[in-house]
Design a protein around this motif. Structure first.
Motif, PDB file in Angstrom:
ATOM      1  N   TYR A 191      14.838 -33.965 -12.081  1.00 60.50           N
ATOM      2  CA  TYR A 191      15.541 -34.257 -13.342  1.00 60.50           C
ATOM      3  C   TYR A 191      14.744 -35.143 -14.300  1.00 60.50           C
ATOM      4  CZ  TYR A 191      19.526 -32.767 -10.470  1.00 60.50           C
ATOM      5  OH  TYR A 191      20.373 -32.074  -9.660  1.00 60.50           O
TER       6      TYR A 191
ATOM      7  N   ASN B  59      11.621 -35.901  -9.491  1.00 59.64           N
ATOM      8  CA  ASN B  59      10.933 -34.615  -9.694  1.00 59.64           C
ATOM      9  C   ASN B  59      11.820 -33.574 -10.349  1.00 59.64           C
ATOM     10  OD1 ASN B  59       8.312 -35.190  -8.687  1.00 59.64           O
ATOM     11  ND2 ASN B  59       9.172 -35.252  -6.617  1.00 59.64           N
TER      12      ASN B  59
ATOM     13  N   PRO C 215       3.958 -34.579 -12.615  1.00 62.67           N
ATOM     14  CA  PRO C 215       3.424 -33.389 -13.300  1.00 62.67           C
ATOM     15  C   PRO C 215       2.240 -33.756 -14.196  1.00 62.67           C
ATOM     16  CG  PRO C 215       5.807 -33.442 -13.435  1.00 62.67           C
ATOM     17  CD  PRO C 215       5.406 -34.745 -12.818  1.00 62.67           C
TER      18      PRO C 215
ATOM     19  N   PHE D 106      11.422 -36.349 -14.493  1.00 64.09           N
ATOM     20  CA  PHE D 106      10.136 -35.989 -15.086  1.00 64.09           C
ATOM     21  C   PHE D 106      10.301 -34.893 -16.156  1.00 64.09           C
ATOM     22  CE2 PHE D 106       7.821 -37.691 -11.060  1.00 64.09           C
ATOM     23  CZ  PHE D 106       7.880 -38.975 -11.573  1.00 64.09           C
ATOM     24  N   PRO D 107      11.075 -33.830 -15.892  1.00 60.19           N
ATOM     25  CA  PRO D 107      11.282 -32.851 -16.978  1.00 60.19           C
ATOM     26  C   PRO D 107      11.887 -33.475 -18.239  1.00 60.19           C
ATOM     27  CG  PRO D 107      11.977 -31.932 -14.873  1.00 60.19           C
ATOM     28  CD  PRO D 107      11.661 -33.379 -14.615  1.00 60.19           C
ATOM     29  N   ALA D 108      12.808 -34.408 -18.055  1.00 58.03           N
ATOM     30  CA  ALA D 108      13.421 -35.056 -19.227  1.00 58.03           C
ATOM     31  C   ALA D 108      12.369 -35.855 -19.992  1.00 58.03           C
ATOM     32  CB  ALA D 108      14.560 -35.977 -18.788  1.00 58.03           C
ATOM     33  N   GLU D 109      11.493 -36.540 -19.270  1.00 54.32           N
ATOM     34  CA  GLU D 109      10.500 -37.387 -19.944  1.00 54.32           C
ATOM     35  C   GLU D 109       9.438 -36.539 -20.637  1.00 54.32           C
ATOM     36  OE1 GLU D 109       9.304 -40.793 -17.612  1.00 54.32           O
ATOM     37  OE2 GLU D 109      11.392 -41.280 -17.119  1.00 54.32           O
ATOM     38  N   LEU D 110       9.204 -35.332 -20.127  1.00 52.38           N
ATOM     39  CA  LEU D 110       8.244 -34.422 -20.774  1.00 52.38           C
ATOM     40  C   LEU D 110       8.645 -34.087 -22.209  1.00 52.38           C
ATOM     41  CD1 LEU D 110       7.126 -31.744 -18.152  1.00 52.38           C
ATOM     42  CD2 LEU D 110       5.662 -32.952 -19.796  1.00 52.38           C
ATOM     43  N   GLN D 111       9.943 -34.026 -22.444  1.00 50.48           N
ATOM     44  CA  GLN D 111      10.412 -33.690 -23.800  1.00 50.48           C
ATOM     45  C   GLN D 111       9.941 -34.707 -24.839  1.00 50.48           C
ATOM     46  OE1 GLN D 111      14.685 -33.486 -22.415  1.00 50.48           O
ATOM     47  NE2 GLN D 111      14.659 -31.764 -23.830  1.00 50.48           N
TER      48      GLN D 111
END
Ligand code: GUN
Ligand code: ZN
Length: 439
Positions: A100, A98, A170, A102-107
């Motif tokens: 680290y 959650n 997310p 998921f935010p990285a994969e959003l990019q």
């Protein structure tokens, strides 16, 4: 020797079968060997003097007397989008995802970002001597296209798939059961068995897939019998408890995947640390594989894999980095941490077994041993040149190593990407390390 044949002379090691460290069966080692490559494939391997007696002109060899030449490493479980969050502090699996991951994969929703990241990721693999891998991309189908496009350009043998996840992440990272089915079909039709590429169905894990999504994944797996499948299994106690609450009628974690037809000899389950006897029995019955991810299991505090227990049951255990839960792209680092994990359980990892796992063993686990994994004639010439003494400390240690096993053990405990001097893909030089100032 015709002009199309290239000859590489070095210390050469490869495996023709799982090694027996006592007898040396399964191991082929030439202290002064020659590898012949023709049109990107292995033509022959042997002792330099023997081959010279058969007519080989040794002066035509590219000669690396100080280097160990072996098949390229294979990584059976790694995440392309997680290179940028490797070594992120403080959490175990679910919080780590959650905070680290998921935010990285959003990019990767940005196609340009995804394309550049895929190219960089493949360079990281090459720099670490890894020539093939089984790779998770992201939920965005275009990031999977970007990965395959980059791998095709480098002519690397790769297995990869679009992550499917339709809940408990997310909203911007979710697909649906129907869109993931349609996207996967399109990706399979475009990329599966094209050039050196293969498609793996990639439901992230049972937590992030609804029953409908897993059911459609099973349908695809039946529709295309030579696909691969990769997912995560029994990595972390909190994860396991959540799966139990989400799938109350399942006998255990593995049974969720079993129910939807996701087990089999082309299925690779990441981790599998906390398994019951029944789960182990079922993995063995279905010839499903486990990817052992030592640096990740230690970094995320997930637990110690009981490799002997799995192998006693006849389960194929492959070796993986699991970057970015794993802390290095280097399979040498994976071997070092695997050794320590096994030591803590009264087990061991003989260096010959370790290097077998990183090459032919992983090729077998991924059903790619008909084309990669060793230097059998006709196989694809993916190989690496290893500098056994990349630092002053390694030079010191290697100077007192007497046997091949001792040299390999020092390499696996002390080595990393700095030991990888050159990397060849189908006979073509793809990476060359600049002369080191380290030693
Ligand atoms: N379980 C579900 N997703 C992941 C992931 O990205 N990494 C690891 N180590 N475990 C997972
Ligand atoms: Zn993983």
């Amino acid at each position: 020797m015709t002009a199309d044949i290239r000859a590489f002379r070095a210390q050469i090691l490869h495996f023709i079968d799982a090694p027996n460290p006592q007898t040396g069966a399964g191991v082929e080692y030439f202290a002064d060997g020659v590898l012949l490559v023709e049109h990107g494939r292995i033509k022959a391997v042997g002792d330099a003097q023997v081959m010279a007696a058969q007519g080989l002109d040794l002066t035509r060899c590219e000669h690396f007397p100080e280097h160990l030449l072996m098949p390229g490493f294979i990584d059976s479980h790694i995440h392309c989008p997680q290179a940028g969050v490797i070594a992120s502090y403080g959490e175990q699996l679910l919080d780590w995802l959650n905070l680290y991951t998921f935010p990285a994969e959003l990019q990767f929703s940005d196609p340009d970002f995804a394309a550049a990241a895929a190219e960089q990721f493949l360079q990281f693999l090459l720099q670490n001597g890894t020539t093939s891998a089984m790779v998770y991309t992201t939920v965005f189908a275009q990031s999977t296209h970007a990965f395959f496009t980059a791998a095709e350009k480098l002519n690397m043998r790769m297995i990869a798939g679009k992550v499917t996840m339709d809940r408990h992440a997310p909203a911007a990272l979710l697909d649906t059961a129907q869109t993931s089915y349609a996207d996967c079909r399109e990706l399979i039709d475009r990329w599966h068995n094209i050039q050196r590429l293969h498609y793996a169905l990639t439901p992230r894990f049972a937590l992030t897939s609804s029953p409908e999504q897993l059911a459609l994944t099973g349908k695809l797996y039946r529709e295309y019998p030579d696909l691969y499948l990769q997912t995560h299994l029994a990595e972390n106690p909190q994860e396991i408890a959540l799966i139990k609450s989400l799938y109350p009628s399942a006998r255990d974690y593995l049974d969720v995947y079993d129910h939807y037809g996701l087990l089999g000899s082309r299925s690779v389950f990441g981790h599998g640390i906390h398994l019951s006897e029944l789960e182990i029995e079922r993995l063995a019955q279905t010839q499903s594989g486990i990817a052992f991810c030592p640096t990740s299991n230690l970094f995320l505090g997930s637990g110690l894999l009981d490799m002997a227990r799995l192998e006693r049951a006849g389960i194929s255990v492959s070796l993986a980095t699991d970057v970015g839960g794993g802390t290095s792209f280097s399979q040498l680092r994976s071997l070092a941490e695997a050794y320590k994990i096994l030591q803590l359980q009264g087990q061991s990892l003989h260096p010959l077994k370790g290097f077998y796992m990183a090459t032919l063993g992983n090729a077998r686990a991924l059903q790619l041993d008909h084309c990669i994994g060793n230097f059998a004639p006709g196989k694809e010439a993916d190989f690496i040149l290893i500098n056994l003494a990349a630092t002053p400390l390694q030079t010191l240690r290697q100077s007192s190593a007497q046997t091949l096993a001792e040299k390999l053990f020092a390499l696996m405990m002390l080595g990393d990407e700095h030991n990888i001097a050159r990397v060849y893909i189908m006979g073509k030089l793809m990476f060359q390390r600049a002369a080191s100032s380290r030693g």
